[in-house]
Design an enzyme around this catalytic site. Structure first.
Site, mmCIF file in Angstrom:
data_model
loop_
_atom_site.group_PDB
_atom_site.id
_atom_site.type_symbol
_atom_site.label_atom_id
_atom_site.label_comp_id
_atom_site.label_asym_id
_atom_site.label_seq_id
_atom_site.Cartn_x
_atom_site.Cartn_y
_atom_site.Cartn_z
ATOM 1 N N PHE A 257 29.495 75.003 30.133
ATOM 2 C CA PHE A 257 29.055 73.698 30.651
ATOM 3 C C PHE A 257 27.664 73.328 30.148
ATOM 4 O O PHE A 257 26.852 72.771 30.863
ATOM 5 C CB PHE A 257 29.120 73.675 32.193
ATOM 6 C CG PHE A 257 30.416 73.069 32.647
ATOM 7 C CD1 PHE A 257 31.596 73.738 32.432
ATOM 8 C CD2 PHE A 257 30.467 71.817 33.231
ATOM 9 C CE1 PHE A 257 32.815 73.174 32.789
ATOM 10 C CE2 PHE A 257 31.674 71.238 33.597
ATOM 11 C CZ PHE A 257 32.850 71.915 33.376
ATOM 12 N N ALA A 260 26.195 69.568 24.902
ATOM 13 C CA ALA A 260 25.642 68.207 24.890
ATOM 14 C C ALA A 260 26.608 67.291 24.154
ATOM 15 O O ALA A 260 27.318 67.715 23.250
ATOM 16 C CB ALA A 260 24.294 68.220 24.194
ATOM 17 N N GLY A 261 26.636 66.050 24.573
ATOM 18 C CA GLY A 261 27.526 65.077 23.922
ATOM 19 C C GLY A 261 27.483 63.768 24.663
ATOM 20 O O GLY A 261 26.431 63.386 25.203
ATOM 21 N N CYS A 268 36.561 63.115 38.948
ATOM 22 C CA CYS A 268 35.829 63.901 39.951
ATOM 23 C C CYS A 268 34.319 63.808 39.824
ATOM 24 O O CYS A 268 33.659 63.230 40.692
ATOM 25 C CB CYS A 268 36.260 65.363 39.881
ATOM 26 S SG CYS A 268 37.994 65.574 40.315
HETATM 27 C C1 UDX Z 1 35.906 69.076 37.539
HETATM 28 C C2 UDX Z 1 35.475 70.476 38.009
HETATM 29 O O1 UDX Z 1 35.239 71.299 36.868
HETATM 30 C C3 UDX Z 1 36.563 71.083 38.886
HETATM 31 O O2 UDX Z 1 36.151 72.346 39.369
HETATM 32 C C4 UDX Z 1 36.827 70.154 40.059
HETATM 33 O O3 UDX Z 1 37.859 70.653 40.855
HETATM 34 C C5 UDX Z 1 37.190 68.772 39.546
HETATM 35 O O4 UDX Z 1 36.183 68.278 38.677
HETATM 36 P P1 UDX Z 1 37.567 68.140 35.678
HETATM 37 O O5 UDX Z 1 37.236 66.760 36.167
HETATM 38 O O6 UDX Z 1 38.992 68.484 35.386
HETATM 39 O O7 UDX Z 1 37.054 69.230 36.726
HETATM 40 O O8 UDX Z 1 36.754 68.331 34.323
HETATM 41 P P2 UDX Z 1 35.648 69.327 33.750
HETATM 42 O O9 UDX Z 1 36.288 70.326 32.882
HETATM 43 O O10 UDX Z 1 34.727 69.784 34.801
HETATM 44 O O11 UDX Z 1 34.868 68.312 32.781
HETATM 45 C C6 UDX Z 1 34.211 67.172 33.332
HETATM 46 C C7 UDX Z 1 33.564 66.365 32.239
HETATM 47 O O12 UDX Z 1 32.403 67.014 31.750
HETATM 48 C C8 UDX Z 1 34.420 66.071 31.017
HETATM 49 O O13 UDX Z 1 34.263 64.719 30.648
HETATM 50 C C9 UDX Z 1 33.864 66.987 29.953
HETATM 51 O O14 UDX Z 1 34.046 66.482 28.661
HETATM 52 C C10 UDX Z 1 32.394 67.013 30.338
HETATM 53 N N1 UDX Z 1 31.682 68.213 29.882
HETATM 54 C C11 UDX Z 1 32.064 69.445 30.309
HETATM 55 C C12 UDX Z 1 30.577 68.073 29.025
HETATM 56 O O15 UDX Z 1 30.213 66.957 28.633
HETATM 57 N N2 UDX Z 1 29.916 69.200 28.630
HETATM 58 C C13 UDX Z 1 30.275 70.448 29.026
HETATM 59 O O16 UDX Z 1 29.612 71.410 28.623
HETATM 60 C C14 UDX Z 1 31.392 70.579 29.896
#
Ligand code: UDX
Length: 487
Positions: A257, A260-261, A268
């Site tokens: 997590f 960057a982007g 959620c």
């Molecule tokens: C999230 C939580 O991870 C999960 O535990 C909760 O139950 C619901 O919300 P989800 O919405 O499926 O899950 O997506 P997630 O994988 O968390 O990604 C969220 C967003 O963050 C995406 O748009 C992803 O592209 C972005 N992201 C993720 C980043 O920009 N950088 C990262 O390093 C990780």
């Protein structure tokens, strides 16, 4: 058991709990959705779920209904899994679906059951549900409420439900504890059979409700933190991907997590951090979560940054209301908020595509799974049949969702299709050196360099090692002498 609400959460839980051997009924007011699920079709893209749905329908362990009466007759444990979207015109959560589900069910209950909340809700909702249940059921029945948030990630939902990294349970009584334990026995037994342990946190209602929003707030903050570093790298001449890698080796920080982007989206994180702030404000603790407003702003700024970069690369005039793209043909690769999903809710990719189009660009969008949903949300955009169709004659290519198909696309071949070899890597997911070598002018987010950094001693993006406690570490083997001067 029953799962009320068959969206991403409820449908996945219903199917997975049937897979674990429980007798399951999935419930929804959406007739078309229930018809699709009953016919073995998952109404969204979730790897592995279709096959599991059909297997459990065939085994007779899983059924779907629109009837609350049937639901009340069937279940001993009812999981509430309906959506809690952002309130129209506000930032708080809209609890109308929760209210409708609980009252719809409660009116028909004739025996002692446990109602378990799973939806993401403002703290205090479980108590309010207790009051709703008390209003609509005979107190003699002794119906109880519990709260057990879920943490599934779209794209990995089946795995997250069957093999959760923790179970959280907000409870009032031993009976509720026993019922919830029985309802999770399948998960606990699977873990034991695989030699794992699933930590169980039994707590009060408020803590259980808060755990979910706190977890999502933390994840959103982590992403916005690295995106804030991206902003600084952009002006200071640094490379945020190298920075993220370097800080991620510290196990206290960790490298997940930290990509960057164009930032976070989905159904959620964005709405949860807003609803969390709204609730904290109501409770008089608004100041404690003020930083989440910054987290949101950083996230939104990443979207504008892509427009700014596009204007720079295409040499477009800035204009008082943002850049004007004068019909420039732009390929947007990605519409979903992340790969492995067809979900376009609050998707950075789709929001950027729409903003580019509003600024005059001739935008052509392609996504491997999200096209059908994207057309519904942004019907005025051009949707390409394939990756090649999107890129053909494009003056700029923007990669905004890191689908493997885009990450591994051949830049030489795509270079022959595009009118101009300009690429914005909105997820820092491309092989920058390969794209540059193929003649593309490459721009990542956060100053990611097109040419690789000077060779380091370790190659690749290895995960940070997990350290044992200092006391448990092995002694360091020391050479007899070590001298820098001797070189
Ligand atoms: C999230 C939580 O991870 C999960 O535990 C909760 O139950 C619901 O919300 P989800 O919405 O499926 O899950 O997506 P997630 O994988 O968390 O990604 C969220 C967003 O963050 C995406 O748009 C992803 O592209 C972005 N992201 C993720 C980043 O920009 N950088 C990262 O390093 C990780």
């Amino acid at each position: 058991m029953t799962f009320v609400g068959t969206g991403y959460l409820g449908a996945t839980y219903a199917v997975c709990f049937a897979e674990l051997g429980y007798e399951v009924l999935g419930v929804d007011v959406d007739v078309a959705r229930i018809a699709a699920l009953s016919a073995g079709a998952v109404p969204f893209h979730e790897p592995g779920l279709d096959e599991m749905l059909r297997r459990n329908l065939a085994a007779g362990r899983l059924r779907f209904t629109t009837s609350y009466r049937e639901t009340a007759d069937f279940g001993d444990v009812h999981f509430i899994c309906v959506g809690t979207p952002q309130r129209p015109g506000g930032t708080g959560a809209d609890l109308s679906y929760v209210e409708a589900a609980v009252t719809g069910l409660a009116r028909h209950l004739t025996r002692r059951v446990l109602i378990v909340g799973k939806s993401t809700v403002p703290v205090g909702t479980a108590e309010w549900i207790e009051q709703l249940v008390a209003k609509h059921t005979d107190p003699e029945l002794g119906i109880e409420v519990a709260w057990s948030p879920e943490f599934l990630q779209e794209g990995f939902a089946v795995e997250d439900v069957l093999r959760p990294n923790r179970i959280v349970a907000g409870l009032r009584s031993e009976w509720a504890d026993d019922m919830l334990h029985a309802a999770h026995l399948g998960i606990l037994e699977l873990a034991a059979a695989e030699g794992r342990e699933v930590p169980v946190v039994v707590t009060d209602f408020a803590t259980a409700e808060l755990v979910k929003v706190a977890a999502n707030a933390f994840l959103a903050t982590k992403i916005s933190f690295i995106n804030a570093m991206a902003e600084v790298c952009e002006v200071a001449g640094g490379d945020v991907t190298q920075l993220a890698r370097a800080i991620g080796y510290d196990p206290r920080i960790g490298n997940r997590f930290l990509q960057a982007g164009v930032g976070f989206g989905g159904g959620c994180l964005p709405k949860d951090i807003r609803a969390f702030q709204a609730r904290a404000q109501e409770l008089g603790a608004g100041e404690a979560l003020r930083f989440l407003h910054e987290v949101d702003l950083i996230n939104q700024r990443r979207r504008s940054k892509v427009l700014q970069l596009a204007a720079e690369l295409l040499g477009c005039p800035p204009g008082p209301a943002g850049p004007r793209f004068g019909d420039a043909r732009i390929a947007v690769l990605g519409a979903t908020f992340k790969p492995r999903s067809d979900d376009v809710r609050d998707s950075p990719a789709l929001a950027i595509a729409a903003a580019l189009a509003r600024s005059g660009a001739d935008v052509h969008v392609y996504d491997p799974e999200g096209m059908a949903n994207a057309v519904l949300v942004q019907p005025d955009l051009n949707f390409a049949e394939s990756l090649d169709d999107a890129v053909r004659d494009a003056e700029l290519v923007c990669v905004l969702t890191e689908w493997p198909q885009f990450r591994t696309a051949d830049p030489v071949r795509l270079g022959r299709l595009a009118a101009t070899r300009l690429v914005i890597d909105g997820r820092n997911c491309l092989d920058a050196a390969a794209w540059s070598a193929a003649g593309w002018q490459y721009r990542g987010l956060g100053g990611r360099a097109a040419t690789p950094a000077p060779p380091g001693r370790t190659a690749g993006n290895r995960a940070a090692p997990d350290h044992d406690s200092p006391a448990g570490r092995p002694a360091i083997p020391r050479p007899a002498t070590r001298s820098v001067a001797a070189r």
